[in-house]
Design a protein around this motif. Structure first.
Motif, PDB file in Angstrom:
ATOM      1  N   VAL A   1       3.114   2.114  -9.679  1.00 14.67           N
ATOM      2  CA  VAL A   1       1.883   1.410 -10.038  1.00 14.67           C
ATOM      3  C   VAL A   1       1.428   1.827 -11.435  1.00 14.67           C
ATOM      4  O   VAL A   1       1.081   0.987 -12.278  1.00 14.67           O
ATOM      5  CB  VAL A   1       0.783   1.700  -9.004  1.00 14.67           C
ATOM      6  CG1 VAL A   1      -0.534   1.053  -9.427  1.00 14.67           C
ATOM      7  CG2 VAL A   1       1.205   1.198  -7.623  1.00 14.67           C
ATOM      8  N   ASP A   2       1.453   3.123 -11.714  1.00 17.16           N
ATOM      9  CA  ASP A   2       1.023   3.623 -13.016  1.00 17.16           C
ATOM     10  C   ASP A   2       1.913   3.103 -14.145  1.00 17.16           C
ATOM     11  O   ASP A   2       1.423   2.811 -15.242  1.00 17.16           O
ATOM     12  CB  ASP A   2       1.032   5.153 -13.031  1.00 17.16           C
ATOM     13  CG  ASP A   2      -0.021   5.759 -12.119  1.00 17.16           C
ATOM     14  OD1 ASP A   2      -0.957   5.028 -11.717  1.00 17.16           O
ATOM     15  OD2 ASP A   2       0.099   6.955 -11.796  1.00 17.16           O
TER      16      ASP A   2
ATOM     17  N   SER B   1       0.819  -1.212   0.000  1.00 21.35           N
ATOM     18  CA  SER B   1       0.000   0.000   0.000  1.00 21.35           C
ATOM     19  C   SER B   1       0.857   1.268   0.000  1.00 21.35           C
ATOM     20  O   SER B   1       0.344   2.363  -0.279  1.00 21.35           O
ATOM     21  CB  SER B   1      -0.930   0.009   1.209  1.00 21.35           C
ATOM     22  OG  SER B   1      -0.189  -0.053   2.420  1.00 21.35           O
ATOM     23  N   GLN B   2       2.145   1.119   0.307  1.00 24.71           N
ATOM     24  CA  GLN B   2       3.066   2.253   0.321  1.00 24.71           C
ATOM     25  C   GLN B   2       3.841   2.395  -0.982  1.00 24.71           C
ATOM     26  O   GLN B   2       4.657   3.319  -1.113  1.00 24.71           O
ATOM     27  CB  GLN B   2       4.039   2.119   1.497  1.00 24.71           C
ATOM     28  CG  GLN B   2       3.362   2.183   2.846  1.00 24.71           C
ATOM     29  CD  GLN B   2       4.304   1.824   3.988  1.00 24.71           C
ATOM     30  OE1 GLN B   2       4.331   0.699   4.477  1.00 24.71           O
ATOM     31  NE2 GLN B   2       5.094   2.785   4.427  1.00 24.71           N
ATOM     32  N   TRP B   3       3.601   1.514  -1.941  1.00 25.73           N
ATOM     33  CA  TRP B   3       4.285   1.652  -3.224  1.00 25.73           C
ATOM     34  C   TRP B   3       3.971   3.007  -3.844  1.00 25.73           C
ATOM     35  O   TRP B   3       2.811   3.467  -3.806  1.00 25.73           O
ATOM     36  CB  TRP B   3       3.858   0.545  -4.183  1.00 25.73           C
ATOM     37  CG  TRP B   3       4.500  -0.779  -3.919  1.00 25.73           C
ATOM     38  CD1 TRP B   3       5.633  -1.017  -3.209  1.00 25.73           C
ATOM     39  CD2 TRP B   3       4.048  -2.055  -4.381  1.00 25.73           C
ATOM     40  NE1 TRP B   3       5.929  -2.356  -3.193  1.00 25.73           N
ATOM     41  CE2 TRP B   3       4.963  -3.021  -3.903  1.00 25.73           C
ATOM     42  CE3 TRP B   3       2.953  -2.476  -5.144  1.00 25.73           C
ATOM     43  CZ2 TRP B   3       4.823  -4.375  -4.174  1.00 25.73           C
ATOM     44  CZ3 TRP B   3       2.818  -3.827  -5.420  1.00 25.73           C
ATOM     45  CH2 TRP B   3       3.741  -4.772  -4.932  1.00 25.73           C
ATOM     46  N   PRO B   4       4.949   3.655  -4.446  1.00 23.38           N
ATOM     47  CA  PRO B   4       4.701   4.946  -5.099  1.00 23.38           C
ATOM     48  C   PRO B   4       3.663   4.797  -6.214  1.00 23.38           C
ATOM     49  O   PRO B   4       3.691   3.827  -6.971  1.00 23.38           O
ATOM     50  CB  PRO B   4       6.068   5.320  -5.669  1.00 23.38           C
ATOM     51  CG  PRO B   4       7.061   4.509  -4.894  1.00 23.38           C
ATOM     52  CD  PRO B   4       6.360   3.239  -4.536  1.00 23.38           C
ATOM     53  N   GLN B   5       2.780   5.763  -6.305  1.00 21.49           N
ATOM     54  CA  GLN B   5       1.760   5.708  -7.348  1.00 21.49           C
ATOM     55  C   GLN B   5       2.396   5.687  -8.730  1.00 21.49           C
ATOM     56  O   GLN B   5       1.879   5.054  -9.661  1.00 21.49           O
ATOM     57  CB  GLN B   5       0.815   6.904  -7.227  1.00 21.49           C
ATOM     58  CG  GLN B   5      -0.377   6.845  -8.175  1.00 21.49           C
ATOM     59  CD  GLN B   5      -1.259   5.626  -7.909  1.00 21.49           C
ATOM     60  OE1 GLN B   5      -1.574   5.320  -6.755  1.00 21.49           O
ATOM     61  NE2 GLN B   5      -1.659   4.926  -8.975  1.00 21.49           N
TER      62      GLN B   5
END
Length: 203
Positions: free
Chosen positions: A166-167, A159-163
């Motif tokens: 993810v993008d 849940s702390q992965w940088p957006q």
């Protein structure tokens, strides 16, 4: 091709987050099980350090116009190096990782612009790496650090992965899903008609 500065900056930030997590660990914490079957926290830290070395190894080859295997000695060499590093003291493991990450960040700055467009993968490398330019390597290091930071099981979560990660990563992963499972069950699941399918490894 210009230097992939966005991915390089993201990689540097991930290194910093990882170091802040690991620097507080003691020897006992290094011997605790990680979230990866059969690996302790020390194994994961050792793998992260050796993966960093592999980035440096491949970029040095690219600069010279060559292509080399990711790990010296192949899979057996990789396994031996990780096992050797897994039993170091916490201080030794931390220093090793910091040194390896610093070498990665240093070599990023020495790669000529034209070299970023050169291939880096041998024919026996992961299929994902085939036909990719060297500019893909900073992204692979960035995601490697983020994945295994979670695998350590020491408080950092997906849940702390940088957006931005993810993008950049999720669309490509979604494209691989039909190749990794039963396509009909996958479709049924997306329609809310079936349980999630079992996926083959993405590697």
């Amino acid at each position: 091709m210009p230097r992939p500065d966005t991915e390089i900056a993201a990689c540097h930030a991930s290194h910093d987050r990882l170091h802040r997590s690991i620097q507080t660990l003691d020897d006992a914490a290094m011997r605790q099980p990680s979230r990866l079957p059969g690996w302790s926290v020390g194994h994961v830290v050792a793998h992260l350090a050796r993966n960093a070395d592999s980035v440096v190894r491949r970029l040095r080859a690219v600069i010279e116009g060559n292509v080399v295997d990711q790990y010296e000695g192949g899979d057996a060499g990789r396994a031996a190096q990780i096992e050797e590093g897994a039993h170091r003291s916490a201080a030794e493991a931390f220093d090793d990782l910091v040194r390896a990450d610093a070498a990665v960040e240093a070599i990023y700055l020495t790669v000529p612009d034209e070299a970023w467009d050169r291939p880096f993968a041998t024919p026996n490398a992961w299929r994902e790496f085939q036909q990719r330019p060297a500019s893909f390597l900073p992204f692979t290091r960035w995601r490697e650090v983020e994945i295994h930071h979670v695998d350590l099981g020491i408080g950092y979560e997906f849940s702390q992965w940088p957006q931005a990660l993810v993008d950049a990563w999720l669309p490509g992963m979604l494209q691989t899903l039909p190749e990794r499972t039963d396509a009909r069950q996958l479709l049924a699941w997306t329609l809310g008609r079936e349980a999630p399918p079992v996926l083959d490894s993405w590697g």
